[in-house]
Design a protein around this motif. Structure first.
Motif, PDB file in Angstrom:
ATOM      1  N   VAL A   1       0.838  -1.203   0.000  1.00 21.00           N
ATOM      2  CA  VAL A   1       0.000   0.000   0.000  1.00 21.00           C
ATOM      3  C   VAL A   1       0.873   1.253   0.000  1.00 21.00           C
ATOM      4  CG1 VAL A   1      -1.725   1.317   1.287  1.00 21.00           C
ATOM      5  CG2 VAL A   1      -1.911  -1.170   1.152  1.00 21.00           C
ATOM      6  N   VAL A   2       1.939   1.227   0.793  1.00 20.29           N
ATOM      7  CA  VAL A   2       2.869   2.362   0.831  1.00 20.29           C
ATOM      8  C   VAL A   2       3.531   2.540  -0.531  1.00 20.29           C
ATOM      9  CG1 VAL A   2       5.026   3.226   1.821  1.00 20.29           C
ATOM     10  CG2 VAL A   2       3.303   2.196   3.307  1.00 20.29           C
ATOM     11  N   ARG A   3       3.965   1.430  -1.126  1.00 17.15           N
ATOM     12  CA  ARG A   3       4.600   1.511  -2.447  1.00 17.15           C
ATOM     13  C   ARG A   3       3.645   2.108  -3.475  1.00 17.15           C
ATOM     14  NH1 ARG A   3       6.038  -3.938  -1.575  1.00 17.15           N
ATOM     15  NH2 ARG A   3       4.836  -4.574  -3.413  1.00 17.15           N
ATOM     16  N   ALA A   4       2.388   1.668  -3.434  1.00 20.20           N
ATOM     17  CA  ALA A   4       1.395   2.165  -4.396  1.00 20.20           C
ATOM     18  C   ALA A   4       1.162   3.661  -4.212  1.00 20.20           C
ATOM     19  CB  ALA A   4       0.087   1.400  -4.235  1.00 20.20           C
ATOM     20  N   GLY A   5       1.131   4.104  -2.961  1.00 21.20           N
ATOM     21  CA  GLY A   5       0.923   5.523  -2.684  1.00 21.20           C
ATOM     22  C   GLY A   5       2.060   6.380  -3.210  1.00 21.20           C
TER      23      GLY A   5
ATOM     24  N   ILE B   1       9.813  12.747 -13.158  1.00 23.47           N
ATOM     25  CA  ILE B   1      10.159  11.579 -12.346  1.00 23.47           C
ATOM     26  C   ILE B   1       9.430  10.350 -12.883  1.00 23.47           C
ATOM     27  CG2 ILE B   1      10.077  10.531 -10.049  1.00 23.47           C
ATOM     28  CD1 ILE B   1      10.204  13.328  -8.855  1.00 23.47           C
ATOM     29  N   GLN B   2      10.162   9.248 -13.025  1.00 26.34           N
ATOM     30  CA  GLN B   2       9.571   8.002 -13.521  1.00 26.34           C
ATOM     31  C   GLN B   2       9.967   6.836 -12.620  1.00 26.34           C
ATOM     32  OE1 GLN B   2      11.050   6.711 -17.314  1.00 26.34           O
ATOM     33  NE2 GLN B   2       9.518   5.095 -17.557  1.00 26.34           N
ATOM     34  N   VAL B   3       8.978   6.105 -12.107  1.00 23.94           N
ATOM     35  CA  VAL B   3       9.243   4.919 -11.290  1.00 23.94           C
ATOM     36  C   VAL B   3       9.554   3.754 -12.224  1.00 23.94           C
ATOM     37  CG1 VAL B   3       8.300   3.275  -9.631  1.00 23.94           C
ATOM     38  CG2 VAL B   3       7.749   5.706  -9.415  1.00 23.94           C
ATOM     39  N   VAL B   4      10.720   3.126 -12.035  1.00 26.42           N
ATOM     40  CA  VAL B   4      11.143   2.053 -12.939  1.00 26.42           C
ATOM     41  C   VAL B   4      11.051   0.667 -12.307  1.00 26.42           C
ATOM     42  CG1 VAL B   4      12.642   3.544 -14.295  1.00 26.42           C
ATOM     43  CG2 VAL B   4      13.563   2.393 -12.266  1.00 26.42           C
ATOM     44  N   GLY B   5      10.672   0.612 -11.025  1.00 26.71           N
ATOM     45  CA  GLY B   5      10.545  -0.697 -10.400  1.00 26.71           C
ATOM     46  C   GLY B   5      10.252  -0.609  -8.922  1.00 26.71           C
ATOM     47  N   GLU B   6       9.765  -1.731  -8.366  1.00 26.87           N
ATOM     48  CA  GLU B   6       9.452  -1.816  -6.945  1.00 26.87           C
ATOM     49  C   GLU B   6      10.053  -3.085  -6.359  1.00 26.87           C
ATOM     50  OE1 GLU B   6       5.287  -1.534  -6.070  1.00 26.87           O
ATOM     51  OE2 GLU B   6       4.922  -0.030  -7.625  1.00 26.87           O
ATOM     52  N   ALA B   7      10.287  -3.058  -5.055  1.00 24.43           N
ATOM     53  CA  ALA B   7      10.800  -4.233  -4.350  1.00 24.43           C
ATOM     54  C   ALA B   7      10.131  -4.314  -2.987  1.00 24.43           C
ATOM     55  CB  ALA B   7      12.316  -4.139  -4.193  1.00 24.43           C
ATOM     56  N   GLY B   8       9.891  -5.541  -2.530  1.00 29.71           N
ATOM     57  CA  GLY B   8       9.222  -5.736  -1.253  1.00 29.71           C
ATOM     58  C   GLY B   8      10.138  -6.155  -0.129  1.00 29.71           C
ATOM     59  N   ASP B   9      11.440  -6.270  -0.407  1.00 26.07           N
ATOM     60  CA  ASP B   9      12.402  -6.603   0.645  1.00 26.07           C
ATOM     61  C   ASP B   9      13.775  -6.068   0.261  1.00 26.07           C
ATOM     62  OD1 ASP B   9      14.043  -8.785  -0.732  1.00 26.07           O
ATOM     63  OD2 ASP B   9      12.039  -9.651  -0.872  1.00 26.07           O
ATOM     64  N   GLY B  10      14.698  -6.104   1.215  1.00 26.67           N
ATOM     65  CA  GLY B  10      16.010  -5.521   0.987  1.00 26.67           C
ATOM     66  C   GLY B  10      16.813  -6.191  -0.112  1.00 26.67           C
ATOM     67  N   ALA B  11      16.770  -7.523  -0.154  1.00 29.98           N
ATOM     68  CA  ALA B  11      17.528  -8.245  -1.178  1.00 29.98           C
ATOM     69  C   ALA B  11      17.004  -7.913  -2.572  1.00 29.98           C
ATOM     70  CB  ALA B  11      17.451  -9.748  -0.920  1.00 29.98           C
ATOM     71  N   ALA B  12      15.679  -7.835  -2.687  1.00 30.00           N
ATOM     72  CA  ALA B  12      15.077  -7.489  -3.979  1.00 30.00           C
ATOM     73  C   ALA B  12      15.410  -6.048  -4.359  1.00 30.00           C
ATOM     74  CB  ALA B  12      13.563  -7.684  -3.920  1.00 30.00           C
ATOM     75  N   ALA B  13      15.552  -5.185  -3.355  1.00 30.70           N
ATOM     76  CA  ALA B  13      15.908  -3.786  -3.616  1.00 30.70           C
ATOM     77  C   ALA B  13      17.305  -3.692  -4.226  1.00 30.70           C
ATOM     78  CB  ALA B  13      15.842  -2.979  -2.321  1.00 30.70           C
ATOM     79  N   VAL B  14      18.232  -4.477  -3.684  1.00 25.88           N
ATOM     80  CA  VAL B  14      19.593  -4.489  -4.227  1.00 25.88           C
ATOM     81  C   VAL B  14      19.574  -4.994  -5.668  1.00 25.88           C
ATOM     82  CG1 VAL B  14      21.897  -5.503  -4.017  1.00 25.88           C
ATOM     83  CG2 VAL B  14      20.665  -4.780  -1.961  1.00 25.88           C
ATOM     84  N   ALA B  15      18.802  -6.059  -5.905  1.00 31.99           N
ATOM     85  CA  ALA B  15      18.698  -6.616  -7.254  1.00 31.99           C
ATOM     86  C   ALA B  15      18.096  -5.598  -8.220  1.00 31.99           C
ATOM     87  CB  ALA B  15      17.852  -7.890  -7.229  1.00 31.99           C
ATOM     88  N   LEU B  16      17.081  -4.872  -7.754  1.00 36.08           N
ATOM     89  CA  LEU B  16      16.439  -3.846  -8.577  1.00 36.08           C
ATOM     90  C   LEU B  16      17.427  -2.735  -8.927  1.00 36.08           C
ATOM     91  CD1 LEU B  16      14.009  -2.374  -9.851  1.00 36.08           C
ATOM     92  CD2 LEU B  16      13.420  -1.542  -7.559  1.00 36.08           C
ATOM     93  N   ALA B  17      18.190  -2.301  -7.932  1.00 33.55           N
ATOM     94  CA  ALA B  17      19.166  -1.232  -8.164  1.00 33.55           C
ATOM     95  C   ALA B  17      20.217  -1.659  -9.180  1.00 33.55           C
ATOM     96  CB  ALA B  17      19.833  -0.839  -6.850  1.00 33.55           C
ATOM     97  N   ARG B  18      20.635  -2.911  -9.100  1.00 34.68           N
ATOM     98  CA  ARG B  18      21.642  -3.411 -10.040  1.00 34.68           C
ATOM     99  C   ARG B  18      21.077  -3.544 -11.452  1.00 34.68           C
ATOM    100  NH1 ARG B  18      23.972  -8.043  -5.952  1.00 34.68           N
ATOM    101  NH2 ARG B  18      25.545  -6.747  -4.913  1.00 34.68           N
ATOM    102  N   ALA B  19      19.826  -3.994 -11.540  1.00 36.27           N
ATOM    103  CA  ALA B  19      19.228  -4.245 -12.856  1.00 36.27           C
ATOM    104  C   ALA B  19      18.789  -2.966 -13.562  1.00 36.27           C
ATOM    105  CB  ALA B  19      18.038  -5.192 -12.706  1.00 36.27           C
ATOM    106  N   LYS B  20      18.169  -2.056 -12.808  1.00 36.43           N
ATOM    107  CA  LYS B  20      17.575  -0.859 -13.420  1.00 36.43           C
ATOM    108  C   LYS B  20      18.430   0.401 -13.285  1.00 36.43           C
ATOM    109  CE  LYS B  20      13.598  -2.796 -14.606  1.00 36.43           C
ATOM    110  NZ  LYS B  20      13.118  -2.868 -16.006  1.00 36.43           N
ATOM    111  N   ARG B  21      19.347   0.403 -12.315  1.00 42.55           N
ATOM    112  CA  ARG B  21      20.183   1.570 -12.038  1.00 42.55           C
ATOM    113  C   ARG B  21      19.368   2.874 -11.997  1.00 42.55           C
ATOM    114  NH1 ARG B  21      25.863   0.551 -12.064  1.00 42.55           N
ATOM    115  NH2 ARG B  21      25.995  -1.698 -11.737  1.00 42.55           N
TER     116      ARG B  21
END
Length: 205
Positions: free
Chosen positions: A12-16, A27-47
């Motif tokens: 819900v927070v992410r959607a808001g 500003i453009q949102v290029v991805g979301e993550a629901g945990d820390g490990a996924a956040a690191v993966a997102l940062a590496r993939a999408k920069r």
């Protein structure tokens, strides 16, 4: 265009946040993550130019993730945690900004994203107050509560939102050993549960 990644375990927070940023042309949102490990993966993939991180997330807490992500892009902590030790740890990990939910509006968030994208630090008044009064070290808290060095390490990870499995993996001990440490910690802190222990630990800082 400022690309942004959003990491928070609350959908819900992410959607808001996504909905708000979608109204901003630059500003453009290029991805979301629901945990820390996924956040690191997102940062590496999408920069993304800016990565928004919550503190307490499963698998890997936001502060630990910030340490890895800050080497790739700009990190803005966006969380409910006002604990001085968490704020200090996030800044040491490389976060360029730290905002606490409930203490900023839509305009402030958009401005913060733009500032961090430009490499300019942005911190709420509560964050600046915490940084001007540094939190005691884990060793000092251990002495204050009568914890052993290992118990203090476990308690510090609990306070940062780590689950028992993550603590066991990070400290190279079994999950059963983690539970034994937690039982002793609760007894020494006179805590009724995990939330109570975290509250006492933060109050001590």
């Amino acid at each position: 265009m400022i690309t942004v990644g959003i990491a928070d375990d609350n959908a819900v927070v992410r959607a808001g946040i996504r909905g708000l940023l979608a109204t901003t042309p630059d500003i453009q949102v290029v991805g979301e993550a629901g945990d820390g490990a996924a956040a690191v993966a997102l940062a590496r993939a999408k920069r993304p130019v800016v990565m928004l991180l919550d503190v307490r997330m499963p698998r890997q807490d936001g502060v630990t993730a910030a340490g890895e992500i800050a080497q790739l892009t700009n990190v803005l902590m966006l969380t409910y945690s006002e604990a001085p030790d968490v704020i200090s740890a996030a800044v040491r990990a490389g976060a360029k900004g730290y905002l606490v939910h409930g203490h900023f509006g839509d305009t402030e968030l958009i401005q913060a994203v733009r500032m961090v994208a430009g490499g300019i630090g942005t911190f709420s008044a509560q964050t600046l107050a915490a940084l001007s009064n540094p939190a005691p070290s884990v060793a000092q808290l251990a002495e204050r509560f009568g914890l052993s060095e290992r118990e203090a390490e476990v308690m510090d990870l609990i306070a940062k939102g780590s689950a028992n499995t993550d603590i066991a993996r990070g400290l190279f001990i079994s999950e059963k050993t983690v539970k034994n440490h937690i039982n002793r910690i609760f007894a020494k802190l006179q805590a009724n549960n995990r939330g109570h222990a975290i509250s006492l630990w933060h109050a001590g800082s």
